[in-house]
Design a protein around this motif. Sequence first.
Motif, short mmCIF file in Angstrom:
data_model
loop_
_atom_site.label_atom_id
_atom_site.label_comp_id
_atom_site.label_asym_id
_atom_site.label_seq_id
_atom_site.Cartn_x
_atom_site.Cartn_y
_atom_site.Cartn_z
N GLU A 274 12.08 29.12 56.79
CA GLU A 274 11.43 29.13 58.10
C GLU A 274 10.37 30.21 58.18
O GLU A 274 9.27 30.00 58.71
CB GLU A 274 12.48 29.34 59.20
CG GLU A 274 11.94 29.20 60.60
CD GLU A 274 13.03 29.33 61.66
OE1 GLU A 274 12.72 29.02 62.83
OE2 GLU A 274 14.15 29.74 61.33
N ALA A 275 10.68 31.40 57.65
CA ALA A 275 9.71 32.51 57.67
C ALA A 275 8.49 32.18 56.82
O ALA A 275 7.35 32.48 57.21
CB ALA A 275 10.38 33.78 57.16
N LEU A 276 8.70 31.55 55.67
CA LEU A 276 7.58 31.20 54.80
C LEU A 276 6.65 30.21 55.48
O LEU A 276 5.42 30.34 55.43
CB LEU A 276 8.09 30.62 53.49
CG LEU A 276 7.03 30.28 52.43
CD1 LEU A 276 6.27 31.53 52.01
CD2 LEU A 276 7.68 29.63 51.23
N ALA A 277 7.23 29.22 56.18
CA ALA A 277 6.43 28.22 56.87
C ALA A 277 5.68 28.80 58.06
O ALA A 277 4.54 28.43 58.33
CB ALA A 277 7.32 27.07 57.33
N GLU B 143 30.44 34.35 59.65
CA GLU B 143 31.34 34.05 58.54
C GLU B 143 30.63 34.35 57.23
O GLU B 143 29.50 33.90 57.01
CB GLU B 143 31.77 32.58 58.57
CG GLU B 143 32.50 32.16 59.85
CD GLU B 143 33.89 32.78 59.94
OE1 GLU B 143 34.44 33.15 58.88
OE2 GLU B 143 34.42 32.88 61.06
N LEU B 144 31.29 35.09 56.34
CA LEU B 144 30.67 35.49 55.09
C LEU B 144 30.26 34.27 54.26
O LEU B 144 29.23 34.30 53.57
CB LEU B 144 31.63 36.37 54.30
CG LEU B 144 31.01 37.28 53.23
CD1 LEU B 144 29.96 38.20 53.84
CD2 LEU B 144 32.10 38.10 52.54
N ALA B 145 31.03 33.19 54.36
CA ALA B 145 30.72 31.99 53.59
C ALA B 145 29.40 31.35 54.01
O ALA B 145 28.81 30.58 53.25
CB ALA B 145 31.86 30.98 53.73
N ASP B 146 28.95 31.66 55.24
CA ASP B 146 27.71 31.06 55.75
C ASP B 146 26.46 31.86 55.37
O ASP B 146 25.34 31.39 55.58
CB ASP B 146 27.77 30.96 57.28
CG ASP B 146 28.90 30.06 57.75
OD1 ASP B 146 29.29 29.17 56.98
OD2 ASP B 146 29.37 30.26 58.89
N VAL C 190 20.58 32.66 54.81
CA VAL C 190 19.48 33.41 54.20
C VAL C 190 18.44 32.45 53.64
O VAL C 190 17.22 32.63 53.84
CB VAL C 190 20.01 34.35 53.09
CG1 VAL C 190 18.85 34.87 52.23
CG2 VAL C 190 20.77 35.51 53.69
N THR C 191 18.90 31.39 52.98
CA THR C 191 17.98 30.39 52.44
C THR C 191 17.18 29.71 53.54
O THR C 191 15.96 29.54 53.43
CB THR C 191 18.76 29.34 51.63
OG1 THR C 191 19.44 29.98 50.54
CG2 THR C 191 17.82 28.27 51.08
N ALA C 192 17.86 29.34 54.63
CA ALA C 192 17.18 28.68 55.75
C ALA C 192 16.18 29.62 56.42
O ALA C 192 15.07 29.21 56.78
CB ALA C 192 18.21 28.19 56.76
N ALA C 193 16.56 30.89 56.58
CA ALA C 193 15.66 31.86 57.21
C ALA C 193 14.42 32.10 56.35
O ALA C 193 13.31 32.22 56.87
CB ALA C 193 16.40 33.18 57.45
#
Length: 353
Positions: A170-173, A156-159, A164-167
């Motif tokens: 997670e990638a930074l951590a 869903e485009l709204a998600d 992106v913020t969550a990914a």
Amino acid sequence: MISSVLVANRGEIACRVFRTCRELGIRTVALHSDPDADALHVREADLAVRLPGATPADTYLRADLVVKAALDAGADAVHPGYGFLSENAGFARAVTDAGLVWIGPPPEAIEAMASKTRAKELMGVAPLGEVTESDLPVLVKAAAGGGGRGMRVVRELADLEGEVTAARAEALAAFGDGEVFVEPYVEGGRHVEVQVLADTHGTVWVLGTRDCSLQRRHQKVIEEAPAPGLASGVTAHLYEAAERACRATGYVGAGTVEFLVTDGGAAHFLEMNTRLQVEHPVTEAVFGIDLVALQLRIAEGEALADEPPAPHGHAVEARLYAEDPAAAFAPQTGVLHRLRVPDARRATAQGHC
């Protein structure tokens, strides 16, 4: 000649590298954070060095501390394992600048391929820019690292913004790098990868395919070699693309080139992992080789034979995952008390293979 190896990692991969080092008479050095002080890889090494702290960001991801530990321990080479700093070009340079042998590809090859965005550009594939409804579903993916972390399927485009913020977080951590990109999500595609090995003399071995399609939360569960049911033309195309990736980057050492293969046989380049993979043992079983031993030989400057050994048979690897059913089957740690593996001959006779 390499006489002492520090493994800049922990857990299974550290134990795996130590096993080959013991067989070759090479001294081993482990690293550990405070919570890992009594871990198996620490107990198996000839020497262990403490990295003060509890989190990966304060310990295993600190390139300066890892290099200092190698020097203090008298190691003359560093094996990065997988995850953590294994695909960090800056770490590779820090190792060699310290006068240590880096058991991996040149920093330039890591820079070209370890970032999924740059790798796709090198292979002629561009990530999505502005995502529209017609692009859905899409996959948000970390540019660095692997193992399913920093990945989100968006339908869903709204998600999209939230995922992106969550990914990124997670990638930074997990990898110390929050860069992510978006690409089309291929529904039902097979995840097929090609093992490669290259020396410093221009020889590139393409060591067959592995099918890693059965996954849970983007983590591979079953891996088998060779990938079953691929048409010869598809296999030849995958081999050619994998070798091209190696030669385009001046690649040295072990690596894996990954693809999504559709039912129609179209192959989409995913990424190149510039390190040893978790599933490398199935390739070793089919080709009768020790990839870690070959990594060490290549790091010492030895040349590979003109052609790799011929493959024989079929191998399957299954990973064990611990999940908590009381918490929506979220990943969880715990103690494995018993593992029962049915007798293969009896299972075949009873029709349960």
